[in-house]
Structure formats: structure tokens, C-alpha cells
Enzyme design. Structure first.
Site, PDB file in Angstrom:
ATOM      1  N   THR A  82       0.812  -1.218   0.000  1.00  0.00           N
ATOM      2  CA  THR A  82       0.000   0.000   0.000  1.00  0.00           C
ATOM      3  C   THR A  82       0.841   1.261   0.000  1.00  0.00           C
ATOM      4  O   THR A  82       0.479   2.270  -0.605  1.00  0.00           O
ATOM      5  CB  THR A  82      -0.918  -0.005   1.248  1.00  0.00           C
ATOM      6  OG1 THR A  82      -1.687  -1.190   1.218  1.00  0.00           O
ATOM      7  CG2 THR A  82      -1.836   1.184   1.257  1.00  0.00           C
ATOM      8  N   THR A  95       1.645  -4.110   4.620  1.00  0.00           N
ATOM      9  CA  THR A  95       1.510  -4.325   6.061  1.00  0.00           C
ATOM     10  C   THR A  95       1.032  -5.729   6.428  1.00  0.00           C
ATOM     11  O   THR A  95       1.313  -6.205   7.529  1.00  0.00           O
ATOM     12  CB  THR A  95       0.533  -3.301   6.663  1.00  0.00           C
ATOM     13  OG1 THR A  95      -0.723  -3.406   5.999  1.00  0.00           O
ATOM     14  CG2 THR A  95       1.077  -1.899   6.520  1.00  0.00           C
ATOM     15  N   ASP A  96       0.319  -6.409   5.524  1.00  0.00           N
ATOM     16  CA  ASP A  96      -0.300  -7.695   5.874  1.00  0.00           C
ATOM     17  C   ASP A  96       0.701  -8.684   6.459  1.00  0.00           C
ATOM     18  O   ASP A  96       0.431  -9.337   7.465  1.00  0.00           O
ATOM     19  CB  ASP A  96      -0.949  -8.336   4.640  1.00  0.00           C
ATOM     20  CG  ASP A  96      -2.417  -7.962   4.501  1.00  0.00           C
ATOM     21  OD1 ASP A  96      -2.782  -6.880   4.983  1.00  0.00           O
ATOM     22  OD2 ASP A  96      -3.184  -8.749   3.922  1.00  0.00           O
ATOM     23  N   LYS A 104       0.357  -7.077  13.586  1.00  0.00           N
ATOM     24  CA  LYS A 104      -0.630  -6.186  12.966  1.00  0.00           C
ATOM     25  C   LYS A 104      -1.947  -6.492  13.641  1.00  0.00           C
ATOM     26  O   LYS A 104      -2.484  -7.588  13.503  1.00  0.00           O
ATOM     27  CB  LYS A 104      -0.724  -6.425  11.453  1.00  0.00           C
ATOM     28  CG  LYS A 104      -1.739  -5.511  10.771  1.00  0.00           C
ATOM     29  CD  LYS A 104      -1.782  -5.677   9.259  1.00  0.00           C
ATOM     30  CE  LYS A 104      -2.851  -4.771   8.652  1.00  0.00           C
ATOM     31  NZ  LYS A 104      -2.914  -4.882   7.182  1.00  0.00           N
TER      32      LYS A 104
END
Lengths: 442, 442
Positions: B100, B177-178, B256
Site C-alpha cells: 500500500t 503491512t499484511d 498487525k
């Protein structure tokens, strides 16, 4: 259960029995007054329950003085005998299923195993009688890691039978903590329109340990069952480390969030339902319940389809895990995806093959907080095209239970719709900012 | 990238280019002054970056006045051209991997996909040049849900090469980020004795959205790479919802924790390493690093064995999931157990069969917080006898990475010892009370 013969003799001489209020003076001058508790074999300590609910252990060899302050209340009764009802006291049914709350340490192996019957447990916590008449029944004796969907059916059936009894104000289910969220959620789905509080309670430390949380939790759960208005499946556990208050969580929004702490259970993406203050008996509402008490007749739908895979996406996750569902005849899969519910893109073909074979594939997020959204990134869109169903902010544990329940109670073509229809607070359109809290302070 | 031809013409007329400081007056009197940002195709808005780091979009049709305040700094350079070094400024290498942070919305499909090169990204955030000379390189273009162990090797190799360059003060890795925790942990293990800050950074909102966290995070990460002393693999993400500070987390202790919030990343069972205040450039230490900067030569051990299963225990979990490891030639299994690391007792035989075949079986806790302990309950003891290895407070994600790394870099008989030896803060003997925080306030 009883004290070693030499100590037992000394107690007997003074006419002291387990349950009596005693005063003990230790060789260093410490004075302790409280209820004499039973002890498992092998202990060199006597255990005294103080007024604040704490248990204190005192080394037998260090006792200087020991005197009887008061005989116990005459509430002891034979096993199986129903308690006499007292006017003005609500009746709470306690169902025992096993777990730490009903465990004590086996001093031969050093390990904890379920041993104490629920009746003995209730007897150990006479404070319960300040708030309710209590009727206890052991329906199984299982450490919760060994609970199965078939056992959820039995728990739901037993709870349902109690909910139909007009004289019962509420039900307490003593249960191990490891999979309590699963069983409590199973009951939430299996009993349609629960009409009274159903309160699951457990302990993180076994009830013969001085640091046990069993007492406070059990008192809190009993108060909730007797006095609260919340007609839902609830989890009642310690609110903080010390013995101050018990938090009532909605079963379908709860997670066991610490492996050992007493305040391990947390409401996820949601505020707790209420706080219970066990030393005053107050129930302090914190958020709106789905239902309050009513006089309708709840319906039992307690079948579960155990052939469901719960998988967790990770880099390098092999397609074999998904194909296993097809190869071995599973009926559904819950994938705890990364971020908004993603799996590695190379798994999309496997998802497609499963859904085309009629296997339901639901997706949750392994972030714990937040919701799935497969519309934002290319990978998610491909998952949607392959027939995956995003399950919003439903917790993975709860999604697994709901899928097992939906598959057993609805025709296959209705399962996808049932899964995305909010039934028991498990799926929410809106989340509040305050429902997420950081692990650090600025 | 560029503005629609009619608007572009109007901008050109005034001599305004992307990157210039402009002043816009809207038809309702709103006055906005800041840097004119590039726009993806299809937008009817111009985007102005304010001094506080926020991007503001203004509808082109509502612009009443538009004037040039200042031409941009002459830092623009051709693609691939190395920037001139400025005396007194540390050099930070930014490696782009996709995700992202390097994404913009595809206005044709509405989905976000990786599009922006790292060089363009750096150009979009001129504030970076206040703290460092920046050299950018795109090493891959992958949404992080599609990262594989093989890609971890390539990231580690690229980072290692930069760490060997004397002139590089620190490395920033822009990453989705995942699965950022996986890649950042992989780098922590694959580069032995990291000698400078290696800072992973991402964004929860794509960098062309006004609410993007890309700018703040990238500035924070660059400051950390340039100025911080922490010689570890670090994750740098938003500290709270608003654009105030960036938190540096130890890669191996991070999760996360929210699927969409900007402050999604949290240190688990640990305090953050430091806070970075991007508008002042300050780095505020919060806990002790494993290593501080040094002039030794880090060693590269960047092989990973991808044939590892990550499983999550649940009621009704079928033995098939474990037997799959043996049937399909997997080398190791990480089971995220319930509570202190339990699986249903009927799975103990399968664990035994796996360990006897030489497959490593490690156990973590799905409670997220706390540690495993298989000595307390009967089920746990049977798991130990069957050869399972409890992995303490190691996070499941990190345990999976470490096992893939250990299996590829050590002989099989040494793997169990490597797994229970703390290397990068992933396994801790002690946890502090304050490391656990409740989701509710009393």
C-alpha cells in the site's frame, strides 16, 4: 480433601470442621481469621479464606494458636439433595463441565486435573448464598482443550432445560478457559432467543491455590445469573489482576487474550456488557444487551457439523491445506486471512475449487481487531470471484462455531446467508473508536 | 500521474508544476497553502500537501483562485540517477518491495494496486531531505499477502548488501503491512548481527489518499534509519490515529492488530523500542535495544525452508491436519495451541507420529499474550511426552519464520535447540506487567 491425620486430630479435638470460621496465630505473630477451607492430599498448609475472598495458606508447623470462632452455617447437604428454597432468594443453577475452576493440583504428579465436583465447589464458596439459592449439577468433567462440538450440544441441551424452568433465575456454567469462547458461542447460537442470563465462568488458577480467581469469578457469575437483566450467553471473568470486579463479556465478542493472567478475557471490537462488584452484589451496565429477560420459550437448535477446517493464512501456506477439505469431505472452511482477510494469491484457484464443490469458504482477519474487506486490493477481489465469503468483524473462533452450527441446521444453499446475517452480536456494522486500545501509552 | 489536460493547461499557464508550493482559494472562501501533489488518472481533485503532513483534496470545479507561492526545491532528478551527497547529511537507502505504501487507487477498477516506484514516492515526500540524503531502489513489486519465504531471502540479501556499504547510515524497507511482521522477522534471523537500523515501513491507506499514513510513516522510518542507534530489524508505523508520532517496534515482537486503522501495529508482550516525532526529528527511546550501531560485518544466512505448516488448534480439529505434514513431506509444524499451548488430547498420537518421523512440532499460544507452559495440565504433559516443543512467548508468526530459517540453516538435530534459544528478542524469560493492557478502562 481432608487434612493429614495429625492435623485432623488436632482440629477434631477443638471441634473444628472444614467450613467453620477459625482464628489462627502464626509463630511470627500473624493473626488470620476466616473460613477453614478443604485441602487436597499432601499439603502441609491449612487454607483460610479471608473476608476479602482471598485464600491464605499457613504452614501447619508454624501454627502457634488455633481457635474456633464460629461453626459454619448449617447449609451443608448431602450430594444430590436439593437445597431448601429461601423466600426472596432467586434460584441459580450451576452446571459443572470441568476445567481449572473445578480442578485442584494432583500432588502426586504435580499437574492440575479436574477433580472437584461442582457441589463441593459451591460448598467452598458460601458467599454465593448471600445472593441466591444455588443448585449445582456436574454434567461432564472435561478440560476445555478437550471439548468437542458434540459436547457443545450436550451443554446447550442442559442449559436449555434449565432456562425452561420457571423458578430458575439464571444459569451458571463452570467451564475451562481454553475454549470457553467456543462453547459459550455455541450456546449463543444453539439456544435461539435465550430468555435469561447464561453465564460461563472459569478460573485461570485452580481453586485450591491461594491466588485462585475461582472464588471471585464464581460469585460474580452467580450475581450476574441472579440479578442481571442480560438474556444472552455471557462470559464472566476477572476484570483486573486484583480481586476487585468481574467483567461480563458477550460470548461472541470475547477472546482469551493471555495464557495465564487472571484478567485474560477481553471484549474484542466491543465494550463489555457490564461489571459485577462481587463484594457488594452490584451489576454496573456498560453496553446495551441484545435481549433482556422475558417470558418467551427459547428454542433448541443444538446440532453442530464438526467437519469444518479452521486455517490461518501465512506466507508459503501450501494449497494442500485447502485441498484437504475436498479430499477428506469437509463441509466448510474458515480462513483467518492476513489484514483485511487476504490469502496468498496462488491459493485463489484452490478456493475456487472448494466453493465449486459446494464447500463454504469464509474469511476472517487474523488482526483480531477490525473487519474484513475483500474489495480494496486485487487479491481480495480475486478471492471474492472465487466464491470466498468475507465475515466482517466476526472473530475466527466464533465464525468456526457459527459455521458448524449453520451447516447442521440449515440447507447448504442458505448457509452463506446465515453466515453474514448478524444473530448474536457476532457481526457488527459499526465499531467504535474506543473499542480499540493500544498496548502502549503516549 | 498528471492532471487532466484542461487543468494541466491552466496550471502550466501559471507556471505551476507538481512539487511547487501553491495557494488555492475555494468558492466557499477556504484557503489552502501547500505543495501541489501528483494525481492518478481520473481524479477531479487537486491534492495539496499541507505543512502538517496531511493531504487535502480540492474539487477542481470549485477552485476560485490559484497562485504560485514558490517553485519547488531543485531536488528533482532523472530516474536511476544517484542524488548528490550533501555534507553533514546521513545517507538512507530506501528499498521498495510494493504494498500500500507504494500503491495508488486504480480508478478504472476502483481497487488499490502497487504502482508507484520508490523513487516517485521519495519525490512525493520532500521532507525526507530535511533529515537525510535518500537513495531509493525498487527491488520487487509485491502486495505483502503474496510475499513468500523465497522473497524474504531476496529482501534479506538486498538489505545485507546495503548494510555492508560504509556510507549507508540505515536502511528503510517499504513493504505491505499484511505480512510485514513475517518479512521483518525473516530479515532479523537471516542477517546475523545487524549493525545498523533496518526499518520496515508501510501504510494502511494508499499514498494518494488524503488520509494516507504513508508520509508520516516514511518520514519516521527515515529519521529512525538516519539517527537512531538501534541495530535491529524494526517496524515503524503510526503511533496513534492522528499524525503525531511513529512507533518503532522490534520486528519479532510485533503484530498487525487491526485490519484498517493507521495505528494497527502493536508491540506484543513488550514495550516499543522508541517513538519518533517526525515534525521535529526526535527519536525518544522507550526500551533497550538488543544491539546498538557497530562496525562489525553482519553475516548473511538467508535460506528458508518453506515446507512448514502453521496450524491453529480448535475444538473438533481433525488429526488429518497434522497427518498432512507427514503425508506431504513437510519438515516442521507450528501449532498455535489454546491457552498455555494445548491441543485436544486426541491429537497427541498424531504429534507423536510426526516427531518420531523427524518432523519438528513447535507450540505457541493463540492467546497472543502470555507464554506456553505444557507442565501444568495433563494434556500438556502428554504433548511433551509426544515430543512437542513449547516455544514460550514467541509469536506464532515469528515462530513460523524462525522454524523455516532454522530448518534451512542448521542440521535437523540442532533445530529444537535453535528454536528455544533466544536470538532476536523473539523469546523472553520475563514479561512485565505493563506489557499487557486491557481493552477497557475501569
Amino acid at each position: 480433601m481432608s487434612y493429614p491425620s495429625d492435623l485432623a486430630a488436632s482440629l477434631l479435638q477443638k471441634g473444628i470442621e472444614v467450613g467453620d470460621v477459625i482464628k489462627v496465630v502464626r509463630d511470627d505473630g500473624l493473626v488470620v481469621e476466616g473460613i477453614l477451607m478443604p485441602r487436597p492430599k499432601g499439603g502441609r498448609y491449612i487454607v483460610v479464606k479471608l473476608k476479602n475472598g482471598y485464600n491464605v495458606g499457613i504452614d501447619v508447623r508454624r501454627i502457634k494458636e488455633l481457635e474456633l470462632v464460629a461453626k459454619r452455617k448449617p447449609q451443608r447437604r448431602e450430594k444430590g439433595e436439593k437445597p431448601p428454597r429461601r423466600p426472596g432468594y432467586p434460584l441459580v443453577k450451576v452446571l459443572g463441565t470441568g476445567g481449572t475452576i473445578a480442578s485442584r493440583i494432583d500432588y502426586e504428579t504435580g499437574a492440575v486435573k479436574p477433580a472437584m465436583s461442582t457441589e463441593e465447589l459451591v460448598e467452598e464458596v458460601p458467599e454465593l448464598l448471600d445472593y441466591a439459592d444455588v443448585e449445582a449439577e456436574q454434567i461432564m468433567d472435561v478440560l476445555s482443550e478437550n471439548m468437542t462440538p458434540e459436547m457443545w450440544s450436550r451443554v446447550a441441551e442442559a442449559v436449555h432445560a434449565e432456562l425452561l424452568r420457571e423458578e430458575v433465575a439464571g444459569v451458571v456454567v463452570a467451564h475451562g478457559t481454553d475454549t470457553m469462547v467456543y462453547t459459550a458461542s455455541a450456546v449463543a447460537f444453539a439456544i435461539r432467543e435465550i430468555n435469561k442470563p447464561v453465564v460461563f465462568v472459569g478460573a485461570q488458577r485452580s481453586s485450591d491455590r491461594p491466588s485462585s480467581d475461582a472464588t471471585l469469578n464464581l460469585i460474580g457469575a452467580t450475581i450476574a445469573a441472579a440479578r442481571s437483566d442480560i438474556a444472552e450467553s455471557i462470559i464472566a471473568m476477572h476484570g483486573e489482576s486484583s480481586d476487585t470486579f468481574v467483567v461480563l463479556h458477550r460470548a461472541t465478542r470475547t477472546k482469551k487474550f493471555h495464557s495465564t493472567r487472571r484478567d485474560a478475557f477481553q471484549s474484542i471490537c466491543a465494550q463489555p456488557l457490564a461489571y459485577v462488584w462481587p463484594w457488594t452484589g452490584d451489576v454496573e451496565p456498560k453496553s446495551r444487551p441484545l435481549r433482556t429477560r422475558g417470558d418467551w420459550t427459547p428454542k433448541l437448535m443444538n446440532s453442530f457439523e464438526p467437519r469444518v477446517l479452521q486455517l490461518r493464512a501465512y506466507p508459503g501456506m501450501p494449497p494442500d491445506l485447502l485441498y484437504l477439505a475436498k479430499d477428506k469431505g469437509f463441509k466448510g472452511v474458515i480462513i483467518e486471512g492476513t489484514g483485511m482477510g487476504h490469502v496468498p494469491e496462488y491459493l485463489v484457484d484452490a478456493i475456487k475449487e472448494l466453493t465449486e464443490s459446494g464447500i463454504f469458504v469464509g474469511v476472517t482477519t487474523q488482526c483480531v481487531h477490525g473487519t474484513t474487506n475483500l474489495n480494496v486490493y486485487a487479491t481480495g477481489r480475486k478471492m471474492l470471484e472465487a466464491g470466498a465469503t468475507p465475515l466482517g468483524d466476526m472473530l475466527t473462533e466464533v465464525a468456526t462455531v457459527k459455521l458448524m452450527w449453520a451447516l447442521a441446521n440449515y440447507p447448504p444453499e442458505e448457509v452463506p446467508k446465515v453466515m453474514v446475517t448478524p444473530l448474536e452480536g457476532e457481526l457488527r456494522e459499526r465499531r467504535l473508536l474506543r473499542d480499540y486500545r493500544l498496548s502502549y501509552r503516549r
